[in-house]
Design a protein around this motif. Structure first.
Motif, short mmCIF file in Angstrom:
data_model
loop_
_atom_site.label_atom_id
_atom_site.label_comp_id
_atom_site.label_asym_id
_atom_site.label_seq_id
_atom_site.Cartn_x
_atom_site.Cartn_y
_atom_site.Cartn_z
N ASP A 101 24.33 98.60 36.60
CA ASP A 101 24.76 99.94 37.21
C ASP A 101 23.55 100.31 38.20
OD1 ASP A 101 26.53 100.34 35.10
OD2 ASP A 101 25.38 101.24 33.81
N GLN A 149 29.85 99.39 47.05
CA GLN A 149 30.17 99.15 45.56
C GLN A 149 29.21 99.86 44.68
OE1 GLN A 149 33.03 97.56 44.50
NE2 GLN A 149 32.32 97.00 42.37
N SER A 152 30.13 103.52 44.94
CA SER A 152 31.39 104.10 44.27
C SER A 152 30.94 104.02 42.71
CB SER A 152 32.43 103.00 44.66
OG SER A 152 32.26 101.74 44.18
N ARG A 153 30.33 102.81 42.07
CA ARG A 153 30.31 102.87 40.66
C ARG A 153 29.39 104.08 40.27
NH1 ARG A 153 28.88 96.63 38.77
NH2 ARG A 153 30.87 95.80 39.64
N ILE A 155 29.85 107.14 41.32
CA ILE A 155 30.95 108.00 41.47
C ILE A 155 31.73 107.97 40.18
CG2 ILE A 155 32.85 109.02 42.87
CD1 ILE A 155 31.12 108.34 45.16
N VAL A 156 32.21 106.79 39.94
CA VAL A 156 33.04 106.60 38.97
C VAL A 156 32.44 107.00 37.48
CG1 VAL A 156 34.43 104.74 37.59
CG2 VAL A 156 34.47 104.74 40.08
N GLN A 157 31.38 106.60 37.49
CA GLN A 157 30.42 107.01 36.19
C GLN A 157 30.51 108.87 35.95
OE1 GLN A 157 26.75 105.14 36.64
NE2 GLN A 157 27.43 103.19 36.13
N GLU A 158 30.17 109.25 37.08
CA GLU A 158 30.42 110.77 37.14
C GLU A 158 31.47 111.39 36.65
OE1 GLU A 158 28.44 114.72 37.53
OE2 GLU A 158 27.52 112.62 37.75
N GLN A 159 32.66 110.91 37.34
CA GLN A 159 34.09 111.37 36.99
C GLN A 159 34.37 111.00 35.80
OE1 GLN A 159 36.39 109.17 40.05
NE2 GLN A 159 36.19 110.72 41.42
N ALA A 160 34.02 109.81 35.17
CA ALA A 160 34.33 109.59 33.74
C ALA A 160 33.85 110.52 32.93
CB ALA A 160 34.11 108.19 33.37
N CYS A 163 35.58 114.08 32.83
CA CYS A 163 36.81 113.97 32.27
C CYS A 163 36.45 114.03 30.63
CB CYS A 163 37.26 112.54 32.48
SG CYS A 163 38.99 112.41 31.84
#
Length: 285
Positions: A101, A149, A152-153, A155-160, A163
């Protein structure tokens, strides 16, 4: 490009000089890509470009909110937590980074880190200076891909997380946290069913927007329903499918009674305000 390996100091202290007895550790760009599970071309340059590592002892800080941004960090071993401090001085856990991470992407926009990173156990991170990536990107374009990469990882963790907080009640959030942690540990080659939590129940609650008592009641309810077995920080997942269905449709075949477990509202910020604080901890509530 590389410097000697550094040992970080406690979260509330000033960094000290690295010990001369410590061994210099370097990680090549190729090994970094492997850690991130990124496929890169067979270019010898990637073996020549190296990054240093940094050790962070349990309870010590890697960087602090307001520090000048200079590098991204990739966790090589151990578990950390990143936190923000809101206007009232309250700590908010943002994420629990572990191997592979990235940490520190929140400092790119303003040039200063927004969050703080603290080790929940002895950790090692790879230091990835953006200036180094930019300097070598022309002769090795895949370095740009590595940097993107990493960003973006995060950002993906934050969005998850947003949600989960926006669609699930208290018990669903706790169940989703345990399922996600199980899957992350499994992807790293560890047991999916036997978890040793490095974070406290209070830190889990801060991460999920819940009070400590609510998290504890959820753990007790899951244990009573036969979904988990919990003993202090040791958690054994007995029914992963059952956990996945908590707070979701369709309901699990085995009834789960979590009567009093509910999302906190009186003492927590409203959901929209919590989202704003995660993206900008200095935003006025």
């Amino acid at each position: 490009m590389t410097t000697s390996l550094e040992t970080c100091t406690p979260a509330d202290s000033v960094a000290s000089e690295p010990s001369s007895a410590e061994t210099v550790t370097r990680v090549s760009a190729r090994r970094l890509a492997s850690l991130l599970r990124i496929t890169i071309p067979d270019d010898p340059t990637l073996d020549a470009i190296t990054f240093t590592t940094r050790r962070v002892s349990h309870g010590y800080g890697l960087f602090h909110a307001g520090d000048e941004f200079h590098s991204l960090y990739v966790v090589r071993s151990g578990v950390m937590k990143t936190i923000t401090i809101d206007a009232s001085g309250a700590e908010q856990v943002v994420c629990f980074p572990m191997r592979g991470d990235a940490i520190g992407a929140d400092g790119i926009a303003s040039g200063r880190y927004v969050s703080e990173a603290i080790a929940l156990e002895a950790c090692e991170v790879i230091v990835v200076p953006l200036a180094t990536v930019r300097r070598f990107a022309r002769e090795c374009p895949c370095l740009d891909r590595l940097a993107l990469q990493l960003i973006s990882r995060a950002i993906v963790q934050e969005q998850a997380l947003l949600c989960i907080m926006g669609t699930l009640g208290a018990e669903g959030r706790v169940a989703a946290f345990l399922v996600d942690l199980s899957e992350r540990m499994g992807a790293l080659g560890y047991s999916r069913s036997s978890l040793m939590l490095r974070m406290t129940r209070q830190e889990i609650g801060s991460y999920l927007g819940l009070q400590l008592e609510t998290v504890s009641r959820a753990f007790s309810a899951f244990a009573a329903a036969g979904l988990i077995r919990a003993n202090l920080k040791q958690v054994d997942i007995l029914d992963a499918d059952g956990l996945r269905h908590v707070g979701r449709e369709p309901a699990p075949t085995k009834p789960i009674r979590i009567g009093q477990v509910r999302a906190d509202s009186s003492s927590d910020l409203k959901f929209n305000d919590r989202c704003r604080l995660r993206l900008n901890p200095f935003a006025a509530v």
